[in-house]
Design a protein around this motif. Structure first.
Motif, PDB file in Angstrom:
ATOM      1  N   VAL A   1       1.029  -1.197  -0.188  1.00 29.65           N
ATOM      2  CA  VAL A   1      -0.050  -0.067   0.507  1.00 29.65           C
ATOM      3  C   VAL A   1       0.433   1.526   0.013  1.00 29.65           C
ATOM      4  N   ASP A   2       1.831   1.581   0.889  1.00 32.03           N
ATOM      5  CA  ASP A   2       2.900   2.427   1.259  1.00 32.03           C
ATOM      6  C   ASP A   2       2.844   2.315  -0.908  1.00 32.03           C
ATOM      7  N   TRP A   3       3.893   1.842  -0.890  1.00 35.47           N
ATOM      8  CA  TRP A   3       4.374   2.290  -2.054  1.00 35.47           C
ATOM      9  C   TRP A   3       3.668   2.107  -3.327  1.00 35.47           C
ATOM     10  N   LEU A   4       2.888   1.904  -3.501  1.00 35.28           N
ATOM     11  CA  LEU A   4       1.104   1.714  -4.115  1.00 35.28           C
ATOM     12  C   LEU A   4       1.206   3.508  -4.171  1.00 35.28           C
ATOM     13  N   MET A   5       0.623   4.125  -3.123  1.00 33.68           N
ATOM     14  CA  MET A   5       0.463   5.397  -3.069  1.00 33.68           C
ATOM     15  C   MET A   5       1.423   6.246  -3.202  1.00 33.68           C
ATOM     16  N   ARG A   6       2.745   5.786  -3.434  1.00 37.51           N
ATOM     17  CA  ARG A   6       3.185   6.739  -4.023  1.00 37.51           C
ATOM     18  C   ARG A   6       3.812   6.677  -5.591  1.00 37.51           C
ATOM     19  N   GLN A   7       2.946   6.251  -6.079  1.00 38.91           N
ATOM     20  CA  GLN A   7       3.163   5.747  -7.279  1.00 38.91           C
ATOM     21  C   GLN A   7       1.945   6.857  -7.826  1.00 38.91           C
ATOM     22  N   TYR A   8       0.928   7.782  -7.188  1.00 44.05           N
ATOM     23  CA  TYR A   8       0.313   8.218  -7.771  1.00 44.05           C
ATOM     24  C   TYR A   8       0.412   9.637  -7.207  1.00 44.05           C
ATOM     25  N   PRO A   9       0.852  10.667  -8.580  1.00 42.59           N
ATOM     26  CA  PRO A   9       0.814  12.029  -8.486  1.00 42.59           C
ATOM     27  C   PRO A   9       1.192  13.035  -7.548  1.00 42.59           C
ATOM     28  N   PRO A  10       1.144  13.392  -6.466  1.00 42.24           N
ATOM     29  CA  PRO A  10       1.174  13.916  -5.465  1.00 42.24           C
ATOM     30  C   PRO A  10       0.115  14.880  -4.913  1.00 42.24           C
TER      31      PRO A  10
ATOM     32  N   LYS B   1      -5.831 -10.982   6.054  1.00 43.63           N
ATOM     33  CA  LYS B   1      -6.848  -9.341   5.740  1.00 43.63           C
ATOM     34  C   LYS B   1      -6.428  -8.287   7.015  1.00 43.63           C
ATOM     35  N   ALA B   2      -6.865  -8.718   7.935  1.00 41.73           N
ATOM     36  CA  ALA B   2      -6.411  -7.190   9.157  1.00 41.73           C
ATOM     37  C   ALA B   2      -5.228  -7.000   8.726  1.00 41.73           C
ATOM     38  N   HIS B   3      -4.540  -7.301   8.240  1.00 38.69           N
ATOM     39  CA  HIS B   3      -2.238  -6.694   7.729  1.00 38.69           C
ATOM     40  C   HIS B   3      -2.809  -5.803   7.231  1.00 38.69           C
ATOM     41  N   LEU B   4      -3.480  -6.182   5.844  1.00 42.94           N
ATOM     42  CA  LEU B   4      -3.975  -5.297   4.664  1.00 42.94           C
ATOM     43  C   LEU B   4      -4.666  -3.854   5.157  1.00 42.94           C
ATOM     44  N   HIS B   5      -5.919  -4.091   6.050  1.00 43.92           N
ATOM     45  CA  HIS B   5      -6.497  -3.064   6.182  1.00 43.92           C
ATOM     46  C   HIS B   5      -5.103  -2.030   7.668  1.00 43.92           C
ATOM     47  N   ALA B   6      -4.777  -2.765   8.313  1.00 41.78           N
ATOM     48  CA  ALA B   6      -3.587  -1.552   8.287  1.00 41.78           C
ATOM     49  C   ALA B   6      -2.290  -1.159   7.847  1.00 41.78           C
ATOM     50  N   GLU B   7      -1.979  -1.938   6.645  1.00 40.19           N
ATOM     51  CA  GLU B   7      -1.729  -0.991   5.808  1.00 40.19           C
ATOM     52  C   GLU B   7      -1.911   0.536   5.433  1.00 40.19           C
ATOM     53  N   ALA B   8      -3.855   0.171   4.832  1.00 39.36           N
ATOM     54  CA  ALA B   8      -3.854   0.443   4.363  1.00 39.36           C
ATOM     55  C   ALA B   8      -4.672   1.949   5.124  1.00 39.36           C
ATOM     56  N   LYS B   9      -4.904   1.718   6.327  1.00 37.46           N
ATOM     57  CA  LYS B   9      -5.560   2.609   7.679  1.00 37.46           C
ATOM     58  C   LYS B   9      -4.839   4.095   7.803  1.00 37.46           C
ATOM     59  N   PRO B  10      -3.332   4.430   7.533  1.00 38.56           N
ATOM     60  CA  PRO B  10      -3.107   5.665   7.393  1.00 38.56           C
ATOM     61  C   PRO B  10      -3.751   6.662   6.980  1.00 38.56           C
ATOM     62  N   TYR B  11      -4.351   5.960   5.325  1.00 38.78           N
ATOM     63  CA  TYR B  11      -4.928   6.545   4.861  1.00 38.78           C
ATOM     64  C   TYR B  11      -6.212   6.813   4.446  1.00 38.78           C
TER      65      TYR B  11
ATOM     66  N   ASN C   1       1.252  -7.411 -10.297  1.00 38.71           N
ATOM     67  CA  ASN C   1       1.255  -7.233  -9.044  1.00 38.71           C
ATOM     68  C   ASN C   1       1.933  -5.578  -8.368  1.00 38.71           C
ATOM     69  N   LEU C   2       0.522  -5.065  -7.058  1.00 37.68           N
ATOM     70  CA  LEU C   2       1.128  -3.542  -6.754  1.00 37.68           C
ATOM     71  C   LEU C   2       2.165  -3.085  -5.762  1.00 37.68           C
ATOM     72  N   ILE C   3       3.712  -4.042  -6.127  1.00 40.52           N
ATOM     73  CA  ILE C   3       5.125  -3.498  -5.426  1.00 40.52           C
ATOM     74  C   ILE C   3       5.807  -3.868  -6.276  1.00 40.52           C
ATOM     75  N   ARG C   4       6.902  -3.041  -5.754  1.00 36.18           N
ATOM     76  CA  ARG C   4       7.521  -2.749  -6.140  1.00 36.18           C
ATOM     77  C   ARG C   4       8.769  -3.709  -7.135  1.00 36.18           C
ATOM     78  N   GLU C   5       8.524  -4.758  -6.887  1.00 34.94           N
ATOM     79  CA  GLU C   5       9.634  -6.013  -7.867  1.00 34.94           C
ATOM     80  C   GLU C   5       9.177  -5.887  -9.442  1.00 34.94           C
ATOM     81  N   ASP C   6       7.857  -5.810  -9.031  1.00 36.08           N
ATOM     82  CA  ASP C   6       7.248  -6.479 -10.616  1.00 36.08           C
ATOM     83  C   ASP C   6       6.585  -5.018 -11.482  1.00 36.08           C
ATOM     84  N   TRP C   7       7.051  -3.809 -10.582  1.00 36.58           N
ATOM     85  CA  TRP C   7       7.757  -2.943 -11.686  1.00 36.58           C
ATOM     86  C   TRP C   7       8.886  -2.519 -12.356  1.00 36.58           C
ATOM     87  N   HIS C   8       9.693  -2.932 -12.169  1.00 34.99           N
ATOM     88  CA  HIS C   8      11.352  -2.833 -11.961  1.00 34.99           C
ATOM     89  C   HIS C   8      12.710  -3.862 -13.379  1.00 34.99           C
TER      90      HIS C   8
END
Length: 611
Positions: free
Chosen positions: A211-220, A238-248, A286-293
Motif C-alpha cells: 500500500v505504501d509503495w502504491l500510494m507513492r506511485q500516484y502523483p502528489p 486481511k487484517a494486515h492489509l487493513h492496517a497497511e491502508a489505515k493511515p490513508y 502485482n502492485l509491488i515495486r519488484e513487479d514494475w522494476h
C-alpha cells in the motif's frame, strides 16, 4: 531435508508452495510473534507466496559464490563443462556431479549462520555497516525517483499513446536495459500521470499490494483521491492489509469472495475515473515495486471513454460487447463497494473498444453459463470470431506463463484434452485436434534464463514452480521452450506476463492473441466435472483477447521488432517474445524455486539457497 528423485539430489525448502494461484499464508511477516522477529525483518511487508519470500531473503542476505565457498562447499565436476543447467544443482539424470545431500545441508547451515550474524540490530540505533546488515529500509521517495524515468528524451507520454498503436498493448519499463527498449514502455507512474486525465477516483484490483509503495506511485495532486483496493485476503492477512491502508483516509477495501478452496483473487485491473471520462487498464503486474522494476509485464490500455450525455439514445456498447462483459464481471463479485463502479461503467461510452474480455470467476457453471468464464469463454469467442484457413488445424499453439499448477498424471487429464481443444479452436467448424495436429509450445524460463537475468536468481521468486509439483508431472517438461525476447530487448527481464496465441506454421501471422493474468492452471482456467456437464473455476482472472476480424483483417502480421516504430504496418502485432520459440536443450531445466542452485553464480555473483 535432503531427498533424491528423478531430478537428482536436492534439499527441499520448508514450503510446498507451488504457484501464485495458491493461497498466501494467513499471517504476513509483520504479524509474526516476537520470537520470530529476526525472520520477520527479512521478509516482505506485504503478504505473498513462499517463493517471493525466499527471493526477498536472498536479496537482503545473498549467498555469495566465492572461491572459498566453491572449494569448501561445491564438489568440482569430474569433467570440464560450461555453465549449463546440469551444473546448477539438479538435473534429470542421476549424475554423480551433483551436490551430495550432506554438502547441501552444509550450505544451508552456513547460510543460516550468515543470516543470524546479519540480522543483529545496530546498537543505539546506529546505521548498519557493511558487516552488520539491518533490516531493509522502506523505499524512500528518492529511490522511486531514481528507478522512474520518463518515456524517452523529450518524449511526451500522450504523444506516445497517440502514435497510431491500434492495439494499445504495452510492456512495462525495465530498469537496466537500453533506452530504445523502453521508448514505448510504461511505468505505473505513467499510467497514473495527469497526462492521462484529471483523476477523480480509482479502483485497483490485484493479488498482492504494497500500500505504501502504491500510494507513492500516484502523483502528489491525486494522492488524496478515493482509492478502492479489491483483494482476496482472509483472516490475519486481511487484517494486515487493513492496517497497511489505515493511515490513508482515502483508501477503502473490498474483499473478493473465494468460496472454493485454493482459489485466489488474481485479477490485475485498474479503473480510473477522470473529470474527462473513464479508462480501464488490464495488466499482469502485482502492485509491488519488484513487479514494475526489472520484469516483463503486459498492459492493455483502453481508450479514454467519454461520459454519455444525459438522455442519450445509445448504450455505449462496443462491437465486442466489452461494456456488458465488464459489468457482468464486476457484478459477479456481488460486493456492495463495486456497485458504484458498475454505475460508473454504465454511464460511459465504451463503443471504441476493440478487444474482447476474457474473465474467470469462482464457481461451478452448467449449461450456457459454462461459456461465460474461463477457458470455455475463450473457446466461445474463438469459435464465433475467428475463422479457419486451409492447413490452419496444424498451426501451433503457444502458451507463456510464470506459474504452473498441477496438470495431472499425464497430458490427457486436462492440458491436451479440454484446454488444448479450447486453444485450438478456429471458427465454428473447429474440431478437437487429432494426433499430430496443433503442436503445443509452452514458454517457461529455464534455470539458465533466471541465472543470467537482471535480477539473478531472486527473479525466480516470481516463478513459483515447486519440486513437489514438478516431480509429479515430468511429462509436462517435454513441451517447454526457453524464454527469449530479443525482439523486445527483454531476454534478461524475467517474464511475469502471461500470453496465449495461435501463430501460423511459419510464425509470420497470428490468428489471435490473449494477454491475461491467468497462468497455466486449472484453478485459473477451470476444469470440467460431472462428465463434462460442469465447469469448476477457483480463481478470479482477467485478460483481453485480440482478434483480427475486429480490425478488418484475416490475421495479424507478426511485428518483427516490438519497438521498431513506424517501419512496419500499423496492424502488425507486437509479440513480446521471439518466434519461433526455442525448445529446451538436453541440459535445460525448468526453474524450480524451492531447491538450491549452487554450481554457478548468477549475474550478481550469488547462489540460490531458498531455505
Amino acid at each position: 531435508m535432503s531427498q533424491e528423485g528423478d531430478y537428482g539430489k536436492w534439499t527441499i525448502s520448508s514450503s510446498d508452495e507451488s504457484e501464485d494461484e495458491k493461497p498466501k499464508p494467513n499471517h504476513p511477516s509483520t504479524s509474526l510473534p516476537p520470537s520470530a522477529g529476526h525472520q520477520a525483518a527479512y521478509e516482505p511487508r506485504y503478504t505473498c507466496s513462499q517463493a517471493r519470500k525466499a527471493a526477498h531473503r536472498r536479496k537482503i542476505s545473498p549467498v555469495k559464490c566465492s572461491n572459498a565457498d566453491a572449494a569448501s562447499e561445491v564438489s568440482p565436476p569430474k569433467r570440464q563443462k560450461s555453465s549449463s543447467q546440469e551444473e546448477l544443482g539438479w538435473c534429470l539424470s542421476s549424475s554423480d556431479d551433483e551436490l551430495p545431500p550432506e554438502t547441501q545441508q552444509k550450505v544451508a547451515e552456513k547460510v543460516a549462520v550468515k543470516e543470524e550474524k546479519g540480522i543483529a540490530s545496530p546498537k543505539d540505533g546506529a546505521a548498519p555497516t557493511a558487516g552488520n546488515h539491518g533490516p531493509p529500509a522502506r523505499h524512500a521517495l528518492t529511490e522511486d525517483k531514481e528507478e522512474y524515468e520518463t518515456s524517452g528524451e523529450g518524449q511526451d507520454i500522450w504523444d506516445m499513446l497517440d502514435r497510431g498503436n491500434p492495439f494499445q498493448f504495452y510492456l512495462t519499463r525495465v530498469s537496466g536495459i537500453k533506452p530504445k527498449y523502453n521508448s514505448g514502455a510504461l511505468h505505473i507512474k505513467d499510467i497514473l500521470s495527469p497526462l492521462f486525465g484529471t483523476l477523480v477516483s480509482s479502483a485497483q484490483f490485484n493479488y498482492c499490494f504494497d500500500v505504501d509503495w502504491l500510494m507513492r506511485q500516484y502523483p502528489p495532486e491525486f494522492r488524496k483521491k478515493p482509492v478502492l483496493l479489491v483483494h482476496g485476503e482472509k483472516r490475519e492477512a486481511k487484517a494486515h492489509l487493513h492496517a497497511e491502508a489505515k493511515p490513508y483516509g482515502n483508501v477503502s477495501l473490498c474483499q473478493a469472495k473465494l468460496d472454493i478452496a485454493f482459489g485466489t483473487h488474481h485479477t490485475k485491473m485498474m479503473l480510473l475515473l477522470y473529470e474527462e471520462g473513464l479508462r480501464v487498464v488490464i495488466h499482469t503486474a502485482n502492485l509491488i515495486r519488484e513487479d514494475w522494476h526489472q520484469k516483463t509485464q503486459g498492459i492493455w490500455l483502453s481508450p479514454l471513454y467519454p461520459r454519455m450525455a444525459h438522455g442519450a439514445h445509445t448504450s455505449g456498447e462496443s462491437p465486442t460487447r466489452f461494456k456488458a462483459d465488464l459489468i457482468s464481471y464486476l457484478t459477479a463479485y456481488n460486493a456492495p463497494p463495486l456497485k458504484e463502479w458498475i454505475d460508473v461503467v454504465q454511464d460511459h461510452d465504451l463503443s471504441e473498444t476493440n478487444v474482447y474480455l476474457v474473465g474467470s470467476t469462482p464457481g461451478r457453471f452448467q449449461g450456457s453459463q459454462k461459456d461465460n468464464w474461463g477457458h470455455f469463454r475463450l473457446r466461445k469467442l474463438l469459435k464465433e470470431h475467428t475463422s479457419s484457413t486451409p492447413g490452419a488445424e496444424a498451426w501451433p499453439i503457444i502458451g507463456q506463463f510464470s506459474s504452473i499448477g498441477s496438470m495431472g498424471a499425464d497430458a490427457s487429464k486436462w492440458l491436451c484434452s479440454e484446454f488444448t481443444e479450447t486453444l485450438a479452436t478456429l471458427g465454428k467448424e473447429s474440431r478437437a485436434p487429432g494426433k499430430g495436429g496443433a503442436p503445443l509450445h509452452l514458454i517457461y524460463p529455464s534455470v539458465e534464463n533466471v541465472r543470467t537475468s537482471l535480477e539473478g536468481y531472486p527473479a525466480g521468486g516470481s516463478l513459483p514452480y515447486s519440486i513437489q509439483t514438478a516431480e509429479k508431472q515430468s511429462w509436462l517438461h517435454s513441451y517447454f521452450h526457453k524464454w527469449s525476447a530479443e525482439t523486445s530487448g527483454r531476454s534478461n527481464a524475467m517474464p511475469h506476463i502471461k500470453t496465449y496465441m495461435r501463430p501460423s506454421a511459419d510464425f509470420g501471422r497470428i490468428a489471435w492473441f490473449l494477454v491475461t493474468s491467468a497462468n497455466l492452471s486449472k484453478a485459473a482456467w477451470g476444469a470440467l466435472e460431472k462428465n463434462g456437464a460442469q465447469l469448476m473455476i477457483r480463481s478470479y482472472e482477467l485478460g483481453v483477447l485480440f482478434v483480427p476480424s475486429v480490425f478488418g483483417l484475416d490475421s495479424f502480421r507478426v511485428k518483427q521488432r516490438f519497438f521498431s516504430g513506424s517501419q512496419e504496418p500499423a496492424a502488425s502485432f507486437p509479440v513480446p517474445f521471439d518466434l519461433p520459440p526455442e525448445l529446451y536443450g538436453s541440459k535445460d531445466r525448468p526453474w524450480i524455486w524451492n531447491i538450491p542452485y549452487t554450481r554457478a553464480p548468477d549475474t550478481h555473483g550469488n547462489m540460490w539457497v531458498p531455505s
